[in-house]
Design an enzyme around this catalytic site. Structure first.
Site, PDB file in Angstrom:
ATOM      1  CB  SER A 558      -0.830   0.102   1.321  1.00 38.84           C
ATOM      2  OG  SER A 558      -1.625   1.349   1.521  1.00 38.84           O
ATOM      3  CE1 TYR A 571      -4.671  -1.949   5.175  1.00 37.73           C
ATOM      4  CE2 TYR A 571      -3.590   0.304   4.770  1.00 37.73           C
ATOM      5  CZ  TYR A 571      -3.996  -1.000   4.254  1.00 37.73           C
ATOM      6  OH  TYR A 571      -4.312  -1.176   2.751  1.00 37.73           O
TER       7      TYR A 571
END
Length: 681
Positions: A558, A571
């Site tokens: 990501s 995250y």
């Protein structure tokens, strides 16, 4: 001009479908059927006699009108007057093109002459196991008389072609009482005045042969049971097969990459448990349709089922070396200056007592069909040995067909393979969102795909969307479970032979500020993405190293692994962990030819399972926008002002694995439409 189906064609298709639907009658893509009839010539308006016959490469059970070759009978029969003799009969195949009617339909097969020259209006040529058992018996001619009387005539072995068509036409003329013939070493041919009569005659030959073998055959034609060679239990067979398959696939791919198929069918296990199996296997198959796919003989592991795995692996490698040497010697024994180059010396069939059969081909269907043909061959050996002695056609004749220029021309006509052909992919989190898009794209580019997801139903839906089991399978897998990950990789290996391409995509997201993030939140996200990616990569790398074929591992990380966004500690940290796993594994696995790369998407809202499960609402709250406008919000903060979709991430995965970036490893590819704060440094 009328586009209605000719009645003779309708009858031919119906007969073909009925015969081809029952594998007792003929193997997949084996045999052919034809019909003759009168039609209107669109050029002259007059009548013209036509032959409709299954074209090259089709399957009787699924034959369509487009799969028929259409020829003018007058022109085809006129070829008899210019036939230059058996030494030059291959030239006649090119002449068929000048006999085509109109656009001609499918390419005529080598058996076209048989159908055109035999005078009956309807002709079937089939490869039933029972018929080939009689055809490959040492006393096949005598057996044919004993089984069928004068209703079926013996035709000695002759390679398919124009001369065989002349031979069968002459047999029919000389034996008006006959309904068909047994072709030595090959199969059967039947004929009839109507399509129904032709079908009846074909089935009479097949069922009569079956009944004779059942009534007169020995109960144990493969000899006594071999101690230690009995089948392992089903769980042990599958575990041993999953462990062996990547090794076998790597060996079978020495000359060109292959996909594999495994079967532990009762016929295979029983054959391998009996004393005669080594000698019979060494004789090879006989029917041309069989050995063109199974090769002249299989590789047979000569160890009991209970032998330690390490011993089996070591012995397989020795046997493979010997197999390649013997195949090269076979080629040298029979090759002429005009023979095509040797295509490859690796086995197409590997038999492992107590475990089963591993078959290989350029794609999953080819590998599966090769295995099915070898089961046919086992049935043929059983039938022949039960009433006589199995005596296949000579090795020299097998070579003449395997390295036939006509077969070589058929190979040259095959379409160019897709970029990921022969590659086996495992996509985690493949049941939805980005994972689904990646699975679909890899399959579209030719890969076999194992769709892995904790939601087994979602994985099954994506696999079904891709196609049948020859293209994709569903694998239930929780990437946080070490044993479950090992099972997923084993299931992938059992389905296709091994693993070449792994996409670590499984993930979830919880958006909370630091002070609200619990240890459970932290552990869950790190278990799924950091630990899960580690477990999947470790098990996949183990199989890839056993294969010795290199491979690709791709992490869907990501931009959050680089960009420090608010309320995102767990995250973002786990994505940074994944990002560094890419670098660490690229450094470690490079010596094995395994490339490790990553993709860094921005927020993918549309079609994302993560966003739909609550992450979207959480991130929308962080940025103060309605959830339904979150995708547009993300797009507006990018340099390109474009929303990132699952398909864009899938595109990047394909670019990394499709072959053009063969010298790239340790790379992260941003797919974020341009987020300057996430630029890599």
């Amino acid at each position: 001009m009328s586009t209605e189906t000719h009645p003779a064609v309708a009858d031919l298709l119906a007969r073909s479908h009925e015969l081809g639907a029952d594998r007792r009658n003929t193997n997949y893509a084996g045999g052919n059927a034809s019909a003759k009839g009168t039609a209107t010539d669109p050029a002259t308006g007059g009548d013209v006699e036509l032959l409709w016959v299954k074209g090259s490469g089709g399957d009787l059970g699924t034959l369509t009108e487009a799969g028929l070759a259409v020829l003018r009978l007058d022109r085809m029969r006129a070829l008899v007057d210019v036939y230059p003799g058996e030494e030059r009969e291959d030239e006649m195949v090119a002449a068929f093109d000048y006999c085509l009617h109109g656009r001609g339909g499918a390419a005529p097969s080598i058996d076209t002459a048989m159908h055109g020259l035999v005078g009956a209006p309807h002709v079937d040529h089939l490869h039933p196991d029972s018929g080939i058992a009689i055809a490959t018996a040492a006393d096949g001619e005598e057996l044919t008389r004993k089984v069928f009387g004068d209703r079926v005539v013996w035709v000695p072995w002759r390679r398919p072609g124009f001369q065989l068509g002349l031979d069968i036409a002459a047999v029919r003329e000389a034996n008006p009482q006959a309904i068909g013939c047994i072709l030595g070493g090959h199969g059967i041919t039947a004929w009839g005045a109507t399509s129904e009569e032709c079908k009846r005659n074909s089935l009479e030959i097949i069922r009569t042969a079956e009944a004779y073998l059942a009534e007169h055959g020995e109960q144990e034609p493969f000899g006594e049971a071999l101690p230690g060679y009995e089948p392992l239990s089903e769980p042990d067979r599958r575990a041993r097969a999953a462990a062996l398959f990547p090794v076998l696939r790597g060996l079978a791919s020495t000359d060109s990459p292959q996909v594999g198929h495994f079967t532990d069918a009762p016929e295979v296990l029983e054959f391998l448990s009996r004393e005669k199996h080594p000698a019979l296997a060494a004789l090879g198959t006989s029917c041309p349709d069989h050995f063109l796919r199974t090769k002249v003989a299989p590789l047979v592991v000569d160890l009991p089922a209970t032998a330690p795995l390490e011993q089996v692996v070591a012995r397989v490698k020795e046997l493979h070396h010997g197999y390649r040497e013997e195949y090269a010697a076979y080629y040298r024994r029979h090759a002429t200056p005009d023979s095509p180059p040797m295509r490859g010396a690796d086995p197409a069939i590997v038999l492992v007592p107590g475990v089963g059969m591993f078959s290989f081909g350029r794609d999953k269907q080819t590998a599966r069909v090769a295995g099915e043909f070898y089961v046919n061959a086992i049935n043929v050996m059983r039938g022949a040995e039960s009433v006589s002695t199995y005596a296949p056609i000579p090795e020299s004749e097998k070579f003449r067909i395997e390295y036939w220029e006509l077969e070589e021309a058929k190979l040259r006509r095959m379409p160019k393979p897709k970029p990921l052909a022969t590659r086996i992919a495992l996509v985690t989190g493949g049941g939805s969102g980005i994972g689904r898009a990646i699975a679909l794209r890899l399959a579209a580019e030719g890969a076999c795909v194992a769709v892995a997801d904790r939601d087994a139903e979602a994985a099954a839906q994506v696999a079904a969307e891709i196609g049948g089991a020859d293209r994709a399978v569903a694998v239930a897998a929780d990437v946080t479970d070490e044993a479950g990950v090992a099972r997923a990789v084993a299931d992938c290996a059992l389905a296709f032979g091994g693993i070449d391409l792994v996409v670590n995509n499984a993930g979830l997201s919880i958006s909370k500020p630091l002070l609200e993030t619990t240890t459970a939140d932290w552990d869950l996200q790190h278990d799924v993405m950091a630990k899960g990616s580690f477990l999947v990569s470790r098990e996949a790398a183990r199989a890839m190293i056993e294969q010795g074929m290199g491979g690709d591992i791709v992490y869907i990380a990501s931009k959050n692994g680089v960009f420090a966004g608010p309320n995102n500690i767990a995250y973002g940290a786990t994505k940074a962990d994944q990002a560094h796993q890419v670098r660490l594994l690229a450094a470690e696995l490079g010596e094995h030819g395994i490339r490790v790369n990553g993709v860094n998407p921005d927020g993918v809202v549309r079609g994302s399972g993560i966003f739909a499960s609550g992450w979207g609402a959480q991130r929308a709250a962080v940025y103060g926008v309605p959830e339904e406008e979150l995708g547009a919000f993300y797009a507006q903060r990018t340099l390109l002002k474009r929303e990132v979709l699952p398909e864009h991430v899938a595109n990047a995965v394909f670019v990394l694995t499709g072959g053009e970036l063969s010298h790239t490893t340790g790379l992260h590819v941003p797919v974020d439409a341009g987020v300057a704060a996430a630029f890599l440094r």
